[in-house]
Design an enzyme around this catalytic site. Structure first.
Site, PDB file in Angstrom:
ATOM      1  N   LEU A  41       8.375 -52.972  27.073  1.00 26.57           N
ATOM      2  CA  LEU A  41       8.965 -52.384  27.823  1.00 26.57           C
ATOM      3  C   LEU A  41       9.223 -52.833  29.468  1.00 26.57           C
ATOM      4  O   LEU A  41       8.446 -53.572  29.669  1.00 26.57           O
ATOM      5  CB  LEU A  41       8.766 -51.397  27.964  1.00 26.57           C
ATOM      6  CG  LEU A  41       8.536 -50.253  26.457  1.00 26.57           C
ATOM      7  CD1 LEU A  41       7.875 -48.303  26.357  1.00 26.57           C
ATOM      8  CD2 LEU A  41       9.865 -50.073  25.383  1.00 26.57           C
ATOM      9  N   SER A  42      10.509 -52.759  29.538  1.00 30.31           N
ATOM     10  CA  SER A  42      10.077 -53.123  30.731  1.00 30.31           C
ATOM     11  C   SER A  42       9.224 -52.112  31.969  1.00 30.31           C
ATOM     12  O   SER A  42       9.309 -50.900  31.575  1.00 30.31           O
ATOM     13  CB  SER A  42      11.916 -52.248  31.703  1.00 30.31           C
ATOM     14  OG  SER A  42      11.998 -52.464  32.991  1.00 30.31           O
ATOM     15  N   GLY A  43       8.939 -52.803  33.426  1.00 32.11           N
ATOM     16  CA  GLY A  43       7.503 -51.558  33.777  1.00 32.11           C
ATOM     17  C   GLY A  43       6.263 -51.345  33.201  1.00 32.11           C
ATOM     18  O   GLY A  43       5.250 -50.622  33.224  1.00 32.11           O
ATOM     19  N   ALA A  44       6.591 -52.404  31.848  1.00 26.00           N
ATOM     20  CA  ALA A  44       5.280 -52.763  31.133  1.00 26.00           C
ATOM     21  C   ALA A  44       4.546 -53.027  31.634  1.00 26.00           C
ATOM     22  O   ALA A  44       3.138 -53.713  31.476  1.00 26.00           O
ATOM     23  CB  ALA A  44       5.429 -52.786  29.662  1.00 26.00           C
ATOM     24  N   GLY A  45       4.162 -54.519  32.661  1.00 23.63           N
ATOM     25  CA  GLY A  45       3.318 -55.588  33.361  1.00 23.63           C
ATOM     26  C   GLY A  45       3.619 -56.735  33.242  1.00 23.63           C
ATOM     27  O   GLY A  45       3.201 -57.249  33.581  1.00 23.63           O
ATOM     28  N   LYS A  46       4.478 -57.010  32.389  1.00 22.83           N
ATOM     29  CA  LYS A  46       5.301 -58.776  31.900  1.00 22.83           C
ATOM     30  C   LYS A  46       5.053 -59.379  32.919  1.00 22.83           C
ATOM     31  O   LYS A  46       4.303 -60.768  32.851  1.00 22.83           O
ATOM     32  CB  LYS A  46       5.974 -58.955  30.989  1.00 22.83           C
ATOM     33  CG  LYS A  46       6.023 -58.121  30.090  1.00 22.83           C
ATOM     34  CD  LYS A  46       7.357 -58.680  29.282  1.00 22.83           C
ATOM     35  CE  LYS A  46       8.725 -57.171  30.225  1.00 22.83           C
ATOM     36  NZ  LYS A  46       8.842 -56.308  30.414  1.00 22.83           N
ATOM     37  N   SER A  47       5.930 -59.792  34.060  1.00 26.55           N
ATOM     38  CA  SER A  47       5.580 -60.614  35.053  1.00 26.55           C
ATOM     39  C   SER A  47       4.597 -60.279  36.306  1.00 26.55           C
ATOM     40  O   SER A  47       4.346 -61.280  36.511  1.00 26.55           O
ATOM     41  CB  SER A  47       7.201 -59.904  36.111  1.00 26.55           C
ATOM     42  OG  SER A  47       8.533 -59.625  35.118  1.00 26.55           O
ATOM     43  N   SER A  61      12.520 -58.581  25.542  1.00 25.09           N
ATOM     44  CA  SER A  61      12.238 -59.669  23.499  1.00 25.09           C
ATOM     45  C   SER A  61      12.035 -58.373  23.101  1.00 25.09           C
ATOM     46  O   SER A  61      10.983 -58.710  22.263  1.00 25.09           O
ATOM     47  CB  SER A  61      11.964 -60.367  23.956  1.00 25.09           C
ATOM     48  OG  SER A  61      10.811 -60.597  24.408  1.00 25.09           O
TER      49      SER A  61
HETATM   50  P1  ADP Z   1       7.757 -55.989  33.628  1.00 24.93           P
HETATM   51  O1  ADP Z   1       7.947 -57.652  33.667  1.00 24.93           O
HETATM   52  O2  ADP Z   1       7.165 -55.249  31.935  1.00 24.93           O
HETATM   53  O3  ADP Z   1       8.848 -55.268  33.623  1.00 24.93           O
HETATM   54  P2  ADP Z   1       6.875 -55.165  36.503  1.00 24.93           P
HETATM   55  O4  ADP Z   1       6.131 -56.093  36.041  1.00 24.93           O
HETATM   56  O5  ADP Z   1       8.164 -55.387  36.859  1.00 24.93           O
HETATM   57  O6  ADP Z   1       6.992 -55.244  34.671  1.00 24.93           O
HETATM   58  O7  ADP Z   1       6.037 -53.933  36.510  1.00 24.93           O
HETATM   59  C1  ADP Z   1       4.887 -53.511  35.925  1.00 24.93           C
HETATM   60  C2  ADP Z   1       4.704 -52.583  37.440  1.00 24.93           C
HETATM   61  O8  ADP Z   1       3.081 -51.792  36.374  1.00 24.93           O
HETATM   62  C3  ADP Z   1       3.844 -52.907  38.577  1.00 24.93           C
HETATM   63  O9  ADP Z   1       4.669 -51.932  39.379  1.00 24.93           O
HETATM   64  C4  ADP Z   1       2.698 -53.097  38.846  1.00 24.93           C
HETATM   65  O10 ADP Z   1       1.367 -52.707  40.012  1.00 24.93           O
HETATM   66  C5  ADP Z   1       2.084 -52.167  37.859  1.00 24.93           C
HETATM   67  N1  ADP Z   1       0.695 -52.282  36.501  1.00 24.93           N
HETATM   68  C6  ADP Z   1      -0.003 -51.187  37.427  1.00 24.93           C
HETATM   69  N2  ADP Z   1      -1.262 -51.250  36.260  1.00 24.93           N
HETATM   70  C7  ADP Z   1      -0.953 -52.592  35.618  1.00 24.93           C
HETATM   71  C8  ADP Z   1      -1.496 -53.670  34.932  1.00 24.93           C
HETATM   72  N3  ADP Z   1      -3.032 -53.233  34.643  1.00 24.93           N
HETATM   73  N4  ADP Z   1      -0.473 -54.592  34.109  1.00 24.93           N
HETATM   74  C9  ADP Z   1       0.033 -54.989  34.684  1.00 24.93           C
HETATM   75  N5  ADP Z   1       1.381 -54.232  35.470  1.00 24.93           N
HETATM   76  C10 ADP Z   1      -0.040 -52.825  36.189  1.00 24.93           C
END
Ligand code: ADP
Length: 201
Positions: free
Chosen positions: A35-41, A108
């Site tokens: 999901l968006s915000g799941a931590g992919k980037s 995706s």
């Molecule tokens: P995505 O690319 O999936 O949309 P982002 O990487 O942009 O997500 O954002 C993930 C957010 O969650 C960031 O603010 C990051 O600091 C936070 N976060 C907290 N715990 C984790 C973790 N274990 N792994 C990755 N991101 C994390």
């Protein structure tokens, strides 16, 4: 779909395996999904940082550097999402031939779209990494303020809110980003890369 006839593939003498020898690591595709915000980037860039420090050749592809250019003509309808992933699939197929480790950070959301990429590039090269995080946690993080806009109806067809997300059935790795720290998540990816012989142990 295919409009280009009389196109003959030119076989390179500098092959992928020669490039990999030069690089001193193997090529691979780390396909982050979630999901968006799941931590992919965040995880993709943390892993890239570690790999770079080890002298590996890498590149991160994400929505921002693809949707502005190559896929700038596409929206978020199911058809456009499929085409977006198809183009990215063709691109990562070329990237992996250069012998680099390419990390992709796209939601995706459609399982079959990801499976198509897996078949296109070859199963050994495709490492699917599921960033698993409850929707509520992603909504609370709301890194880019998109969930707020999606819930108020400003953004249509937003994954998790008004568009489905299909979790992988057999990903190579699952990262519970609401349980494990960023360091732990990145560490798990590095271990997997060693185990698969992509980087040295
Ligand atoms: P995505 O690319 O999936 O949309 P982002 O990487 O942009 O997500 O954002 C993930 C957010 O969650 C960031 O603010 C990051 O600091 C936070 N976060 C907290 N715990 C984790 C973790 N274990 N792994 C990755 N991101 C994390």
């Amino acid at each position: 779909m295919k409009n280009s006839n009389n196109v003959v593939w030119h076989h390179a003498t500098v092959t992928r395996s020669r490039r990999e020898q030069l690089n001193r690591h193997k090529g691979a595709i780390l396909w982050f999904t979630g999901l968006s915000g799941a931590g992919k980037s965040t995880i993709a860039h943390a892993v890239e940082e570690q790999l770079h420090r080890l002298g590996c050749h890498t590149f991160v592809l994400d929505g921002d550097n693809v949707r502005h250019g190559l896929c700038g003509d596409l929206g978020f309808s199911p058809k456009d999402r499929t085409e977006n992933i198809r183009r990215i699939g063709e691109m990562v197929k070329l990237f992996v031939e250069t012998g680099i480790i390419v990390l992709t950070a796209f939601i995706s959301p459609v399982r079959i779209d990801r499976e198509r990429v897996r078949s296109l590039v070859g199963v050994d090269d495709f490492i699917e990494i599921y960033c698993r995080c409850p929707l509520g946690v992603c909504e609370d993080r709301d890194v880019k303020g998109l969930y707020q806009q999606a819930k108020s109806g400003k953004i249509k067809e937003f994954t998790g809110i008004s568009s489905p997300y299909e979790a992988p059935e057999k990903p190579e790795l699952v990262l519970d980003t609401n349980v494990c720290s960023l360091d732990e998540c990145a560490g798990k990816v590095m271990v997997l890369l060693s185990q698969r012989g992509i980087i040295g142990k």
